[in-house]
Every structure is written in structure tokens, then in C-alpha cells.
Design an enzyme around this catalytic site. Structure first.
Site, PDB file in Angstrom:
ATOM      1  N   GLY A  28     -17.767  20.221 136.520  1.00 35.61           N
ATOM      2  CA  GLY A  28     -16.965  21.562 136.543  1.00 35.61           C
ATOM      3  C   GLY A  28     -15.628  21.026 136.333  1.00 35.61           C
ATOM      4  N   ALA A  29     -14.900  22.034 135.649  1.00 36.75           N
ATOM      5  CA  ALA A  29     -13.692  21.782 135.229  1.00 36.75           C
ATOM      6  C   ALA A  29     -12.719  21.336 136.528  1.00 36.75           C
ATOM      7  CB  ALA A  29     -13.098  23.121 134.387  1.00 36.75           C
ATOM      8  N   ASN A  67     -17.084  28.140 128.234  1.00 36.00           N
ATOM      9  CA  ASN A  67     -17.824  27.952 129.406  1.00 36.00           C
ATOM     10  C   ASN A  67     -19.412  27.371 129.021  1.00 36.00           C
ATOM     11  OD1 ASN A  67     -17.943  27.885 132.226  1.00 36.00           O
ATOM     12  ND2 ASN A  67     -19.327  29.544 132.260  1.00 36.00           N
ATOM     13  N   GLN A  75     -27.667  23.136 135.823  1.00 35.33           N
ATOM     14  CA  GLN A  75     -26.754  23.207 137.200  1.00 35.33           C
ATOM     15  C   GLN A  75     -26.864  24.594 137.950  1.00 35.33           C
ATOM     16  OE1 GLN A  75     -26.010  22.769 133.804  1.00 35.33           O
ATOM     17  NE2 GLN A  75     -24.214  21.299 133.543  1.00 35.33           N
ATOM     18  N   ASP A  82     -14.207  26.778 131.389  1.00 34.41           N
ATOM     19  CA  ASP A  82     -13.848  25.281 131.030  1.00 34.41           C
ATOM     20  C   ASP A  82     -12.303  25.350 130.405  1.00 34.41           C
ATOM     21  OD1 ASP A  82     -16.815  24.967 131.496  1.00 34.41           O
ATOM     22  OD2 ASP A  82     -15.832  23.301 131.977  1.00 34.41           O
TER      23      ASP A  82
HETATM   24  O1  MRU Z   1     -20.949  20.513 131.877  1.00 32.96           O
HETATM   25  P1  MRU Z   1     -20.519  21.126 133.357  1.00 32.96           P
HETATM   26  O2  MRU Z   1     -21.491  21.183 134.482  1.00 32.96           O
HETATM   27  O3  MRU Z   1     -19.185  20.246 133.532  1.00 32.96           O
HETATM   28  O4  MRU Z   1     -19.973  22.711 132.863  1.00 32.96           O
HETATM   29  C1  MRU Z   1     -19.306  23.338 133.717  1.00 32.96           C
HETATM   30  C2  MRU Z   1     -19.021  24.682 133.747  1.00 32.96           C
HETATM   31  O5  MRU Z   1     -19.371  25.088 132.486  1.00 32.96           O
HETATM   32  C3  MRU Z   1     -18.352  25.528 134.702  1.00 32.96           C
HETATM   33  O6  MRU Z   1     -18.673  27.084 134.593  1.00 32.96           O
HETATM   34  C4  MRU Z   1     -16.814  25.426 134.420  1.00 32.96           C
HETATM   35  O7  MRU Z   1     -16.382  24.076 134.601  1.00 32.96           O
HETATM   36  C5  MRU Z   1     -16.120  25.963 135.792  1.00 32.96           C
HETATM   37  S1  MRU Z   1     -16.216  25.288 137.208  1.00 32.96           S
HETATM   38  C6  MRU Z   1     -15.420  26.048 138.512  1.00 32.96           C
END
Ligand code: MRU
Length: 352
Positions: A53-54, A251, A200, A241
Site C-alpha cells: 500500500g503506497a 493502481n 489483497q 500508487d
Molecule cells: O501491491 P500493493 O498491495 O502494494 O498495491 C497496493 C495498491 O494498489 C493500493 O490500492 C494503493 O497502494 C493505495 S493504498 C492506500
């Protein structure tokens, strides 16, 4: 009204000699907190999606750099800065797409530049990392407040991946309005896409929303169109992201599909993200680096092989939704819409 019975989990905590991290890879079967004691532990946790998550990646990397610096033995400021640059670059190599990682690390390095001693630099780094986490919690709450008026009592809303509390300091971005709705006794139902291949949505979004007693229903990604039609989904909300200067948004893989479906069904498609997820230096989505992950994420399921040996695999972790498919981008400063290029320019001019 406050969250008396509502649990909003936190994923990252600074503990002076280590970082306490909720291992998101083990959820929902096991709720385990692990200790990150070295910069390598931090790099590996980000790479292996133990934290993801970013905003949460940015916060963890920031604490990781402060932790690394705390362990440097030199008193020489030049030597200190060269070690800091090395560890900055190392942590920045953990994942390529979420810009919050680079944004947070950049903020840390800048905060240490003013220091006149190694000790002062170490203190500045830690203060900045804590500040990033504190700000992110307030930012996410603001995003939730700005998003909530876009929904009405009884709405069913679809999301993908996990843009929730554990992907940020607290509340999340796309999930923040659901926590706030709960506070205000507004009933919103969430339909969570499972989010192949790493799940996720199935593992994390359902887990955290159920703890907060938010009404959530799990579907597989391929059920999205049918569910929008049959369950009367009123809108879709996702996280981000990286958002380019023209509003194109990277995203989790599958987000672009949902944006196209929203267009076909003529329902709003919202992106919720803090300003730290915008990258005005990146002109459009075509310039956003898209992470490609291990083919095993697709060829194996729960340790079991589900595709033939040597099958060719394409495994992008993210996709880019073109700005024209986005109804609004919900930030802590308000909801952007229309001409994203100039809206984003305006908001960043204001920030500067
Ligand atoms: O690969 P991940 O699980 O890090 O991907 C996360 C996402 O795509 C989320 O939607 C994004 O980071 C927003 S988190 C507030």
C-alpha cells in the site's frame, strides 16, 4: 460519535530499536507482528509485500532510513551523508511504482541536510519519519471526510485491492469513507474484489472492514460486471500508487477493468489518494514504471502449482487508468475533476 466498538488496525509502529510491522502476507489466517531491525529487513519486508500500500510503504521506508542512520557509527557528517545516500538508494530499489516510497525517502534526506552534527541529523530523520506517519493519519481522515458526501445512506460501493487502514497510517484512502460512515451511522455496503493474484481484497480488505463491522461482501474479480448489474453498485472507489501530471492513475492490476465497467454502466469511478501519491514530474501514465512480479504469483496458488511448467507468464502488479475514465480524484484538499492537468497544477502551486 466515536469508534467505541470499531477496530481500525495499524500496520507500522516505531519502537526505538526496531520497527514493529503487521505481517500482511500472513493475514488473515495469522495476525503476526514482526520486528524489522536492519535496513535489509525493511527492504525485504517491502519487496515481499509484508507491508504494502503506497502510503504504508513510504512510512515504513522512512522509519527504515531513520533506523539505518541510527546504527551508523561515524561522527563525520560527510561520511554520514554518504552512508545515508547508499541506504536511501537501497530502500528506493525495493519497489518501483508507488511514488510515496520516493517521496518519503526524499523528505527524510532533505530533513537531514540542515543538521550540523551527526546526532542532530539522526534526530531530524526520526522526527521527519514520525511526522510523515502523523500527517498521513490526518490526511486519510480528511480524504474520508471529502469522500463521504459522494455516497448516500444505503449505497453499495465496489473497490479493489486494499487501500485501507493497513495500507496507510490509519483509515486508508479508498476505505476511509466507510470508517467515517460507520461513525455517523450511515450504512454503506462494500463489494470487495478479491484482487488476483496476491488477493489483497480477499485477505486484507475484508479482514479490516469486518473488524470495524463495516458491511463487506467478497467477490472474485471476474464477477465485477455481473455484481454491478445485479447488486445495483452505485459507484466504484479505488486507491492509487502514482498519479501523473495529467491525472492518469496507476493502481493495482484490475483497476483499469473497473474504470471501463464504470463507464459502461454509467456509474462514478473515484480515485482516493493523498497529495504524496501525485507525481507532477511524470507527464502521463505511459511514463509510470509498472512493477512486474514473480511468475509464481500466478502459476502457484497456496503453494500448489496451477499452470504447466515453463508456461509464459505476464505478471504486472499495476495498471494505469486513463484520466478520462476517472470521475473524481479525492484528496485531502478536496475532490479534483474535469481538467486534471490544470487542477493538479493548481493544487501543487498552492502547496509550494
Ligand atoms: O501491491 P500493493 O498491495 O502494494 O498495491 C497496493 C495498491 O494498489 C493500493 O490500492 C494503493 O497502494 C493505495 S493504498 C492506500
Amino acid at each position: 460519535m466515536s469508534f467505541t466498538n470499531t477496530v481500525i488496525p495499524r500496520s507500522v509502529e516505531w519502537k526505538e530499536t526496531y520497527i514493529r510491522l503487521l505481517d500482511q502476507q500472513k493475514l488473515p489466517a495469522v495476525t503476526e507482528y514482526i520486528k524489522l531491525e536492519t535496513v535489509r529487513d525493511v527492504w525485504e519486508a517491502i519487496k515481499a509485500l509484508k507491508v504494502r500500500g503506497a502510503p504504508a510503504i513510504g512510512i515504513t521506508a522512512a522509519f527504515g532510513l531513520a533506523l539505518a542512520a541510527k546504527q551508523y557509527e561515524t561522527d563525520n557528517l560527510d561520511e554520514f551523508h554518504s552512508q545515508l545516500t547508499r541506504d536511501h538508494d537501497y530502500l528506493a530499489s525495493s519497489r518501483p511504482t508507488a511514488v510515496n516510497l520516493f517521496w518519503a525517502l526524499g523528505r527524510l534526506v532533505k530533513s537531514a541536510q540542515r543538521a550540523v552534527s551527526v546526532n542532530e541529523a539522526k534526530t531530524s530523520l526520526l522526527h521527519e519519519a514520525i511526522q510523515i506517519q502523523v500527517e498521513d493519519e490526518a490526511t486519510c481522515r480528511r480524504i474520508g471526510e471529502n469522500a463521504l458526501p459522494l455516497f448516500k445512506d444505503g449505497d453499495s460501493v465496489m473497490t479493489i485491492c486494499n487501500a485501507g487502514s493497513i495500507a496507510t497510517a490509519r483509515y486508508g484512502t479508498a476505505l476511509a469513507p466507510f470508517y467515517l460512515a460507520k461513525e455517523k451511522n450511515i450504512h454503506l455496503s462494500v463489494y470487495a474484489c478479491e484482487t488476483r493474484p496476491v488477493l489483497q481484497g480477499a485477505r486484507l480488505t475484508t479482514w479490516e472492514l469486518m473488524q470495524a463491522d463495516v458491511d463487506v461482501t467478497l467477490i472474485t474479480d471476474s464477477m465485477a460486471a455481473h455484481t454491478i448489474f445485479r447488486k445495483g453498485i452505485s459507484s466504484i472507489i479505488v486507491g492509487a500508487d502514482r498519479i501523473a501530471a495529467n491525472g492518469d492513475t496507476a493502481n493495482k492490476i484490475g483497476t483499469y477493468n473497473l474504470a471501463l465497467l464504470a463507464g459502461a454502466f454509467q456509474i462514478p469511478f473515484y480515485v482516493a489518494a493523498p497529495l504524496s501519491t501525485f507525481d507532477p514530474e511524470t507527464k502521463s501514465g505511459a511514463d509510470i514504471p509498472i512493477e512486474e512480479r514473480d511468475s509464481k504469483e500466478i502459476t502457484h496458488f497456496g503453494g500448489q502449482q496451477i499452470a504447466p511448467d515453463y508456461v509464459k507468464v505476464f505478471n504486472p502488479a499495476f495498471d494505469v487508468t486513463p484520466h478520462h475514465l476517472i470521475t473524481g480524484i479525492i484528496t485531502e484538499k478536496g475532490v479534483l475533476s474535469g481538467d486534471y492537468q490544470s487542477e493538479i497544477q493548481k493544487i501543487f502551486k498552492g502547496e509550494a
